[in-house]
Structure formats: structure tokens, C-alpha cells
Design a protein around this motif. Structure first.
Motif, PDB file in Angstrom:
ATOM      1  N   TYR A  88       0.831  -1.204   0.000  1.00  0.00           N
ATOM      2  CA  TYR A  88       0.000   0.000   0.000  1.00  0.00           C
ATOM      3  C   TYR A  88       0.866   1.253   0.000  1.00  0.00           C
ATOM      4  O   TYR A  88       0.601   2.207  -0.751  1.00  0.00           O
ATOM      5  N   GLU A  91       2.370   1.712  -3.380  1.00  0.00           N
ATOM      6  CA  GLU A  91       1.350   2.165  -4.326  1.00  0.00           C
ATOM      7  C   GLU A  91       1.097   3.669  -4.177  1.00  0.00           C
ATOM      8  O   GLU A  91       1.035   4.406  -5.167  1.00  0.00           O
ATOM      9  N   GLN A  92       0.984   4.126  -2.947  1.00  0.00           N
ATOM     10  CA  GLN A  92       0.739   5.547  -2.704  1.00  0.00           C
ATOM     11  C   GLN A  92       1.958   6.393  -3.083  1.00  0.00           C
ATOM     12  O   GLN A  92       1.813   7.483  -3.630  1.00  0.00           O
ATOM     13  N   GLN A  93       3.147   5.867  -2.808  1.00  0.00           N
ATOM     14  CA  GLN A  93       4.362   6.587  -3.187  1.00  0.00           C
ATOM     15  C   GLN A  93       4.455   6.725  -4.706  1.00  0.00           C
ATOM     16  O   GLN A  93       4.800   7.784  -5.223  1.00  0.00           O
ATOM     17  N   ALA A  95       1.917   6.692  -6.821  1.00  0.00           N
ATOM     18  CA  ALA A  95       0.871   7.625  -7.261  1.00  0.00           C
ATOM     19  C   ALA A  95       1.331   9.072  -7.051  1.00  0.00           C
ATOM     20  O   ALA A  95       1.128   9.921  -7.923  1.00  0.00           O
ATOM     21  N   HIS A  96       1.952   9.325  -5.923  1.00  0.00           N
ATOM     22  CA  HIS A  96       2.453  10.669  -5.643  1.00  0.00           C
ATOM     23  C   HIS A  96       3.535  11.057  -6.650  1.00  0.00           C
ATOM     24  O   HIS A  96       3.498  12.150  -7.227  1.00  0.00           O
ATOM     25  N   GLN A 126      -3.530  13.921  -2.292  1.00  0.00           N
ATOM     26  CA  GLN A 126      -4.259  12.796  -1.714  1.00  0.00           C
ATOM     27  C   GLN A 126      -3.321  11.635  -1.407  1.00  0.00           C
ATOM     28  O   GLN A 126      -3.417  11.007  -0.351  1.00  0.00           O
ATOM     29  N   ALA A 127      -2.408  11.348  -2.320  1.00  0.00           N
ATOM     30  CA  ALA A 127      -1.445  10.267  -2.090  1.00  0.00           C
ATOM     31  C   ALA A 127      -0.569  10.582  -0.882  1.00  0.00           C
ATOM     32  O   ALA A 127      -0.297   9.707  -0.051  1.00  0.00           O
ATOM     33  N   GLU A 128      -0.139  11.830  -0.769  1.00  0.00           N
ATOM     34  CA  GLU A 128       0.678  12.219   0.383  1.00  0.00           C
ATOM     35  C   GLU A 128      -0.118  12.119   1.682  1.00  0.00           C
ATOM     36  O   GLU A 128       0.388  11.661   2.708  1.00  0.00           O
ATOM     37  N   ASN A 130      -2.610  10.069   2.204  1.00  0.00           N
ATOM     38  CA  ASN A 130      -2.745   8.634   2.467  1.00  0.00           C
ATOM     39  C   ASN A 130      -1.487   8.063   3.115  1.00  0.00           C
ATOM     40  O   ASN A 130      -1.569   7.240   4.022  1.00  0.00           O
ATOM     41  N   LEU A 131      -0.335   8.500   2.647  1.00  0.00           N
ATOM     42  CA  LEU A 131       0.934   8.047   3.231  1.00  0.00           C
ATOM     43  C   LEU A 131       1.061   8.494   4.682  1.00  0.00           C
ATOM     44  O   LEU A 131       1.437   7.707   5.557  1.00  0.00           O
TER      45      LEU A 131
END
Length: 169
Positions: A88, A91-93, A95-96, A126-128, A130-131
Motif C-alpha cells: 500500500y 502504491e501511494q508513493q 501515485a504521488h 491525496q497520495a501524500e 494517504n501516506l
């Protein structure tokens, strides 16, 4: 000896001088045995790198746990927690990074699309977010795995850090 060989020899000698100086720094004093390598090349308390038996867990991203005596069960749970969240976080990293790269590329385009830039900026934010939330949630899960005594040790360390005693344990 021709000029080319002499030049190479002098160059090699010049490159070796710093090594000689470093070697002399490590010479033992009278009666002291020579030190041939790092005294702890294998890891803490004679263990191999990456092995954390004995309770000195140093999970990446969890430096606040360094020095705590953790049980093997706690170490296993921490490993599982970190392992489960890795996809996860990655994935977020990604996306960012993708959104930021696209925003960067968009800076020099002939025709700027404000709507697309706004969407990319929101995706990056949003990705940041989420992280950040994932890290906070993980921290809380880690704290939940600790015993009251271990949490007390962390609180004492935090109090010492706030008073300026950074290197105390």
C-alpha cells in the motif's frame, strides 16, 4: 623506462598515498594487538545483519524502537505489520511520484491545462495524505503491541529528548 611507464608509476604512487596515510592511522600502539577489521562486522552482539534476536529490534521506519527489549512474538508481529503495509505504501508513493512528475512535465508545455494541473495536484496531495495517515496508523498499531513497561520507556525517552538529553537511553 619510457615516459609513459614513468607517468603511470607516479600516478599510481600518488593515488596510493592517501591509503598509506589511512593505514598508519590504524597502527596499534605498543603491546596492542592489530585490528584487522571492524570489531563488529556481523551485527549487534555478534549476530548477523538483519537478525534481531535478543530484543534489539531496529525495523526500518521505526527508529523509536531501537534499544527496546522486544519478545520474539512482538518482533514477529512488527515484521508482519510492516510487511503487510509495504504494498500500500509503495502504491501511494508511486501515485504521488507519478502525479508530481506529470505536474513537472506540464510546466513547460505550450498549452497549459489548468483543470488537468488541478487534478494532478489533488492526486499528489491525496497520495501524500494517504501516506501520512498510513504512517500514523502504523505507529498506533506498533504502540498497541508494546507492553506498559515498554511504553513507559518510550515516554521517558521522549521526556529526555525534550529536555535535551538526546543520547541517553
Amino acid at each position: 623506462m619510457n615516459k609513459s611507464t614513468l607517468t603511470r608509476l607516479l600516478l599510481a604512487a600518488a593515488m596510493a598515498l592517501p591509503l598509506l596515510a589511512r593505514a598508519e592511522e590504524k597502527l596499534p600502539t605498543e603491546g596492542e594487538p592489530p585490528q584487522l577489521a571492524d570489531p563488529r562486522p556481523e551485527g549487534p552482539r555478534g549476530e548477523f545483519p538483519g537478525r534481531h534476536r535478543g530484543g534489539h529490534f531496529g525495523a526500518p521506519g521505526l527508529p523509536f524502537l531501537h534499544g527496546l527489549e522486544l519478545s520474539e512474538s512482538q518482533e514477529d508481529k512488527l515484521f508482519q505489520l510492516m510487511h503487510n503495509q509495504a504494498p500500500y505504501l509503495r502504491e501511494q508513493q508511486r501515485a504521488h511520484e507519478k502525479a508530481m512528475r506529470a505536474l513537472h512535465d506540464m510546466r513547460n508545455t505550450e498549452k497549459f491545462d489548468d483543470g488537468a494541473a488541478t487534478k494532478l495536484a489533488q492526486a499528489a496531495a491525496q497520495a501524500e495524505a494517504n501516506l501520512t495517515l498510513a504512517h500514523i496508523r502504523t505507529h498506533q498499531k506498533v504502540l498497541a503491541l508494546l507492553t506498559p513497561e515498554q511504553r513507559k520507556q518510550l515516554d521517558e525517552r521522549k521526556a529526555r529528548r525534550q529536555q535535551g538529553g538526546f543520547n541517553e537511553r
